[in-house]
Design a protein around this motif. Structure first.
Motif, PDB file in Angstrom:
ATOM      1  N   THR A 159       3.255 -15.528 -19.727  1.00  0.00           N
ATOM      2  CA  THR A 159       2.474 -16.351 -18.972  1.00  0.00           C
ATOM      3  C   THR A 159       3.025 -16.720 -17.437  1.00  0.00           C
ATOM      4  OG1 THR A 159       1.575 -18.479 -19.078  1.00  0.00           O
ATOM      5  CG2 THR A 159       3.652 -18.227 -19.977  1.00  0.00           C
ATOM      6  N   ASP A 160       1.955 -17.017 -16.795  1.00  0.00           N
ATOM      7  CA  ASP A 160       2.403 -17.479 -15.290  1.00  0.00           C
ATOM      8  C   ASP A 160       2.627 -18.988 -15.133  1.00  0.00           C
ATOM      9  OD1 ASP A 160      -0.782 -17.574 -15.745  1.00  0.00           O
ATOM     10  OD2 ASP A 160      -0.547 -18.524 -13.856  1.00  0.00           O
ATOM     11  N   SER A 161       2.529 -19.526 -16.567  1.00  0.00           N
ATOM     12  CA  SER A 161       2.505 -21.113 -16.314  1.00  0.00           C
ATOM     13  C   SER A 161       3.931 -21.655 -16.842  1.00  0.00           C
ATOM     14  CB  SER A 161       1.432 -21.638 -17.487  1.00  0.00           C
ATOM     15  OG  SER A 161       1.552 -22.993 -17.637  1.00  0.00           O
ATOM     16  N   GLU A 162       4.470 -22.113 -15.929  1.00  0.00           N
ATOM     17  CA  GLU A 162       5.978 -22.822 -16.116  1.00  0.00           C
ATOM     18  C   GLU A 162       5.506 -23.902 -17.282  1.00  0.00           C
ATOM     19  OE1 GLU A 162       8.936 -21.905 -15.301  1.00  0.00           O
ATOM     20  OE2 GLU A 162       8.757 -20.871 -13.742  1.00  0.00           O
ATOM     21  N   PHE A 163       4.294 -24.821 -17.152  1.00  0.00           N
ATOM     22  CA  PHE A 163       4.600 -25.433 -18.245  1.00  0.00           C
ATOM     23  C   PHE A 163       4.218 -25.086 -19.606  1.00  0.00           C
ATOM     24  CE2 PHE A 163       1.227 -27.750 -20.820  1.00  0.00           C
ATOM     25  CZ  PHE A 163       1.884 -28.958 -20.961  1.00  0.00           C
ATOM     26  N   MET A 164       3.354 -23.905 -19.825  1.00  0.00           N
ATOM     27  CA  MET A 164       3.314 -23.337 -21.058  1.00  0.00           C
ATOM     28  C   MET A 164       4.528 -22.877 -21.520  1.00  0.00           C
ATOM     29  SD  MET A 164       0.970 -22.787 -23.366  1.00  0.00           S
ATOM     30  CE  MET A 164       0.238 -21.571 -24.548  1.00  0.00           C
ATOM     31  N   HIS A 165       5.299 -21.991 -20.623  1.00  0.00           N
ATOM     32  CA  HIS A 165       6.698 -21.681 -21.044  1.00  0.00           C
ATOM     33  C   HIS A 165       7.714 -22.917 -21.454  1.00  0.00           C
ATOM     34  CE1 HIS A 165       9.962 -18.602 -20.606  1.00  0.00           C
ATOM     35  NE2 HIS A 165      10.597 -19.600 -20.055  1.00  0.00           N
ATOM     36  N   LEU A 169       8.876 -23.201 -25.335  1.00  0.00           N
ATOM     37  CA  LEU A 169      10.550 -23.269 -25.577  1.00  0.00           C
ATOM     38  C   LEU A 169      10.958 -24.560 -26.334  1.00  0.00           C
ATOM     39  CD1 LEU A 169      12.027 -21.735 -22.482  1.00  0.00           C
ATOM     40  CD2 LEU A 169      12.143 -20.754 -24.879  1.00  0.00           C
ATOM     41  N   GLY A 170      10.443 -25.594 -25.902  1.00  0.00           N
ATOM     42  CA  GLY A 170      10.796 -27.178 -26.549  1.00  0.00           C
ATOM     43  C   GLY A 170      10.378 -27.045 -27.873  1.00  0.00           C
ATOM     44  N   LEU A 171       9.132 -26.498 -28.261  1.00  0.00           N
ATOM     45  CA  LEU A 171       8.539 -26.625 -29.468  1.00  0.00           C
ATOM     46  C   LEU A 171       9.306 -25.529 -30.493  1.00  0.00           C
ATOM     47  CD1 LEU A 171       6.324 -28.029 -31.084  1.00  0.00           C
ATOM     48  CD2 LEU A 171       4.831 -25.934 -30.420  1.00  0.00           C
ATOM     49  N   GLY A 174      12.503 -27.275 -31.538  1.00  0.00           N
ATOM     50  CA  GLY A 174      12.273 -28.453 -32.314  1.00  0.00           C
ATOM     51  C   GLY A 174      12.032 -27.881 -33.728  1.00  0.00           C
ATOM     52  N   LEU A 175      11.414 -26.881 -34.069  1.00  0.00           N
ATOM     53  CA  LEU A 175      10.895 -26.225 -34.986  1.00  0.00           C
ATOM     54  C   LEU A 175      12.171 -25.249 -35.710  1.00  0.00           C
ATOM     55  CD1 LEU A 175       7.259 -25.814 -34.445  1.00  0.00           C
ATOM     56  CD2 LEU A 175       8.161 -27.443 -35.915  1.00  0.00           C
ATOM     57  N   ASN A 176      13.236 -25.208 -34.971  1.00  0.00           N
ATOM     58  CA  ASN A 176      14.202 -24.379 -35.432  1.00  0.00           C
ATOM     59  C   ASN A 176      13.778 -22.856 -35.626  1.00  0.00           C
ATOM     60  OD1 ASN A 176      17.010 -23.772 -35.716  1.00  0.00           O
ATOM     61  ND2 ASN A 176      16.811 -24.000 -37.904  1.00  0.00           N
ATOM     62  N   ILE A 177      12.846 -22.325 -34.577  1.00  0.00           N
ATOM     63  CA  ILE A 177      12.397 -20.855 -34.811  1.00  0.00           C
ATOM     64  C   ILE A 177      13.361 -20.385 -33.818  1.00  0.00           C
ATOM     65  CG2 ILE A 177      10.306 -19.583 -34.234  1.00  0.00           C
ATOM     66  CD1 ILE A 177       8.567 -21.678 -34.934  1.00  0.00           C
ATOM     67  N   GLU A 178      13.377 -18.998 -34.342  1.00  0.00           N
ATOM     68  CA  GLU A 178      14.596 -18.042 -33.681  1.00  0.00           C
ATOM     69  C   GLU A 178      13.752 -17.604 -32.462  1.00  0.00           C
ATOM     70  OE1 GLU A 178      16.788 -13.919 -33.942  1.00  0.00           O
ATOM     71  OE2 GLU A 178      15.495 -14.386 -35.859  1.00  0.00           O
ATOM     72  N   ILE A 179      14.584 -17.861 -31.125  1.00  0.00           N
ATOM     73  CA  ILE A 179      14.229 -17.286 -29.934  1.00  0.00           C
ATOM     74  C   ILE A 179      14.858 -16.064 -29.747  1.00  0.00           C
ATOM     75  CG2 ILE A 179      13.891 -17.826 -27.379  1.00  0.00           C
ATOM     76  CD1 ILE A 179      13.687 -20.727 -28.199  1.00  0.00           C
ATOM     77  N   VAL A 180      14.231 -14.953 -29.588  1.00  0.00           N
ATOM     78  CA  VAL A 180      15.098 -13.779 -29.462  1.00  0.00           C
ATOM     79  C   VAL A 180      15.292 -13.429 -27.939  1.00  0.00           C
ATOM     80  CG1 VAL A 180      14.961 -11.242 -29.600  1.00  0.00           C
ATOM     81  CG2 VAL A 180      13.732 -12.588 -31.475  1.00  0.00           C
TER      82      VAL A 180
END
Length: 222
Positions: A159-165, A169-171, A174-180
């Motif tokens: 995405t080009d949206s820093e907000f969406m990014h 990431l925060g979500l 918070g949900l303990n989902i693996e960020i690769v």
């Protein structure tokens, strides 16, 4: 686009073998292809989705990069799908299909553990708080993705949206989902996958010309 052109494209979509356009009632009451998409393609190759595919530029780019996988572009706008479907037929890309339906119905059109990967490319960030339920990486959508993905299936957000990014990431944290992998400017920092760097949509090129950074997150649903 004029109404005549839209009607013409809608009509052509009906004859395209790579376009599936179920009615909402059909999806809700039992979609025939749910859990049987490998039969549609006639093989057992992994299935990758692009959500909100628009004209299918990313779907087509991915399909050309890796013919060992099947790709399905999903969008509710039939006049946009037409472009991608027509190009796929012209270029004889047999590993591509387009599905016209609403993204919130995704768990009604695909079976559990049927999908290997999901791409979300340049979605509307839905900046207003009251539009949170429409953000394509909110918790409700993540639950739907987890349901249809195979264990360990990947989700890609470009995405080009820093907000969406940042929101995503925060979500995920918070949900303990693996960020690769996560990158806030893929064209200035090393390490991004080739599929992120080598495929550019029409709007992405415009963003880059304006100097907007393109962000990317890859995360794994367990």
């Amino acid at each position: 686009m004029g109404s005549k052109n839209k009607l013409k494209r809608f009509k052509e979509n009906e004859g395209f073998k790579n376009v599936i356009q179920p009615k909402r009632e059909e999806v809700i009451n039992g979609f025939a292809l749910k859990g049987k998409w490998h039969g549609h393609f006639g093989n057992d190759k992994p299935i990758v989705l692009e959500l909100g595919c628009g004209k299918g530029e990313y779907t087509l780019g991915l399909a050309k990069q890796d013919t060992a996988k099947n790709y399905i572009g999903i969008d509710i706008k039939g006049a946009r799908l037409w472009r991608g479907a027509k190009t796929a037929l012209k270029e004889k890309l047999d590993n591509v299909a387009f599905l016209r339906t609403q993204i919130e119905l995704i768990d009604s059109v695909f079976g559990e553990n049927e999908i290997d990967e999901i791409w979300i490319t340049f979605p509307d960030p839905q900046l207003k708080y009251k539009r949170t339920k429409h953000r394509m990486t909110n918790e409700s959508f993540l639950q739907k993705y987890q349901k249809i993905l195979k264990p360990g299936g990947l989700v890609h957000l470009k995405t080009d949206s820093e907000f969406m990014h940042g929101y995503t990431l925060g979500l995920l944290h918070g949900l303990n989902i693996e960020i690769v992998y996560a990158n806030h400017d893929v064209y200035k920092n090393e390490g991004s996958p080739s599929a992120v760097l080598e495929i550019q949509t029409f709007y992405e090129k415009q963003y880059l010309e304006k100097g907007k950074p393109i962000t990317y997150i890859q995360f794994r649903m367990h």
